[in-house]
Design an enzyme around this catalytic site. Structure first.
Site, PDB file in Angstrom:
ATOM      1  N   ASP A  67     -49.000 -13.041 -29.034  1.00 34.83           N
ATOM      2  CA  ASP A  67     -47.927 -13.796 -29.699  1.00 34.83           C
ATOM      3  C   ASP A  67     -47.738 -13.383 -31.151  1.00 34.83           C
ATOM      4  O   ASP A  67     -48.551 -12.649 -31.712  1.00 34.83           O
ATOM      5  CB  ASP A  67     -48.206 -15.308 -29.599  1.00 34.83           C
ATOM      6  N   ASP A 136     -54.818 -28.612 -28.059  1.00 31.92           N
ATOM      7  CA  ASP A 136     -53.953 -29.264 -27.064  1.00 31.92           C
ATOM      8  C   ASP A 136     -53.986 -28.527 -25.713  1.00 31.92           C
ATOM      9  O   ASP A 136     -53.166 -28.791 -24.843  1.00 31.92           O
ATOM     10  CB  ASP A 136     -52.509 -29.381 -27.589  1.00 31.92           C
ATOM     11  N   GLU A 143     -47.363 -24.237 -25.198  1.00 36.99           N
ATOM     12  CA  GLU A 143     -47.691 -25.616 -25.550  1.00 36.99           C
ATOM     13  C   GLU A 143     -47.555 -26.524 -24.325  1.00 36.99           C
ATOM     14  O   GLU A 143     -46.948 -26.120 -23.318  1.00 36.99           O
ATOM     15  CB  GLU A 143     -46.743 -26.086 -26.667  1.00 36.99           C
TER      16      GLU A 143
HETATM   17  C1  F6R Z   1     -53.530 -16.762 -30.853  1.00 41.27           C
HETATM   18  C2  F6R Z   1     -53.273 -17.657 -29.748  1.00 41.27           C
HETATM   19  C3  F6R Z   1     -53.641 -19.085 -29.763  1.00 41.27           C
HETATM   20  C4  F6R Z   1     -55.074 -19.331 -30.269  1.00 41.27           C
HETATM   21  C5  F6R Z   1     -55.400 -20.821 -30.276  1.00 41.27           C
HETATM   22  C6  F6R Z   1     -56.762 -21.101 -30.857  1.00 41.27           C
HETATM   23  O1  F6R Z   1     -53.071 -15.447 -30.591  1.00 41.27           O
HETATM   24  O2  F6R Z   1     -52.702 -17.212 -28.808  1.00 41.27           O
HETATM   25  O3  F6R Z   1     -53.525 -19.614 -28.486  1.00 41.27           O
HETATM   26  O4  F6R Z   1     -55.967 -18.644 -29.446  1.00 41.27           O
HETATM   27  O5  F6R Z   1     -54.426 -21.510 -30.992  1.00 41.27           O
HETATM   28  O6  F6R Z   1     -56.756 -20.779 -32.215  1.00 41.27           O
HETATM   29  P1  F6R Z   1     -58.119 -20.733 -33.042  1.00 41.27           P
HETATM   30  O7  F6R Z   1     -58.906 -19.593 -32.464  1.00 41.27           O
HETATM   31  O8  F6R Z   1     -57.690 -20.442 -34.439  1.00 41.27           O
HETATM   32  O9  F6R Z   1     -58.772 -22.035 -32.857  1.00 41.27           O
END
Ligand code: F6R
Length: 268
Positions: A67, A136, A143
């Protein structure tokens, strides 16, 4: 789904790095799916160490990131392209032309999403997809409520995600509200998934993902439908799993198979 629980994020990251390294050694021409965020940082530093000290060769590896924030140029310190360069690509011998991060400045996101999917297909599909998980339960930026068949497209960030990511931007206000992200369907097509989760703030999402129902309200739960998923957790992220004892049993069974020692077979 294989659930591996290590005592610390460091030990879990080393374990994950060994899995990535094994693939790159066995199949030097391969395609990796990569994630950003706090979770994979130690995995990436271990891969850098393996490259520098053990000669782990990324020269023929292709990568696709999950992403990117909409509107951020690659030079922006919080863009995921910048993150990948700083935390991995600049320190290994991957050919930067073979690294792909969605373009957050694409004008026609619908067309761009289709193009990104086509680029993944042209590369032969993703062999191993590294994933983190949101509090979440999101994977990539899928999401709650995202279609479990979704493909690369534009998504609006959920309020929890905006709050979680404010730590990187200094304030909630500065966090982009839109991202371009691989879909759940895109992720499910990768041949293997490797999800990492550390810390107690991930414990509810991990329990829902592994032991809850498959639901678009926790998009990571769709991984239950994938045939080859490994979850590498630390103790804190695993704290709310009800079937912990069984996951430990499975791990000791794997060790028995590796050593060829089956304690229930009497030695002659
Ligand atoms: C990032 C991504 C997100 C993160 C998730 C956890 O490329 O795709 O899904 O893996 O938001 O983020 P952290 O590792 O910062 O807790």
């Amino acid at each position: 789904m294989r659930v591996i629980i290590e005592s610390t994020p460091e030990a879990a990251s080393r374990r994950a790095a060994q899995m990535v390294a094994r693939l790159v050694r066995q199949k030097p021409v391969c395609t990796l799916g990569l994630a950003t965020g706090g979770t994979p940082l130690k995995l990436y530093s271990e891969l850098i160490r393996m490259h520098q000290e053990e000669g782990l060769d990324f020269s023929r590896v292709t990568t696709f990131n999950l992403d990117e924030y909409v509107g951020l140029p690659p030079s922006h310190e919080q863009s995921y392209r910048y993150f990948m360069q700083k935390n991995l690509f600049d320190h290994i011998n991957v050919d930067v032309r073979n690294t792909n991060v969605p373009d957050g400045r694409a004008l026609d996101f619908e067309k761009y999403g289709e193009r990104y999917e086509q680029m993944i297909a042209d590369a032969g599909g993703i062999e191993l997809q590294v994933l983190g998980i949101g509090t979440d339960g999101h994977i990539a930026f899928n999401e709650p409520g995202s279609s479990l068949g979704s493909r690369t497209r534009l998504k609006t960030l959920a309020p929890e995600t905006v709050r979680d990511n404010a730590r990187f931007f200094g304030s909630e206000k500065a966090v982009p509200r839109l991202a371009i992200t691989m879909g759940v369907g895109t992720i499910l097509e990768s041949r293997r998934c490797l999800l990492l989760a550390f810390g107690e703030n991930k414990a509810d999402a991990i329990a829902a993902t592994i032991e809850g129902p498959v639901t678009a309200q926790v998009t990571a739960s769709a991984l239950q439908l994938h045939r080859e998923v490994v979850m590498v957790l630390d103790e804190a992220a695993a704290a709310k799993l009800a079937r912990r004892e069984y996951y430990d049993e499975v791990e000791s069974a794997h060790r028995m198979l590796e050593t060829g020692k089956l304690p229930w077979i009497e030695e002659a």
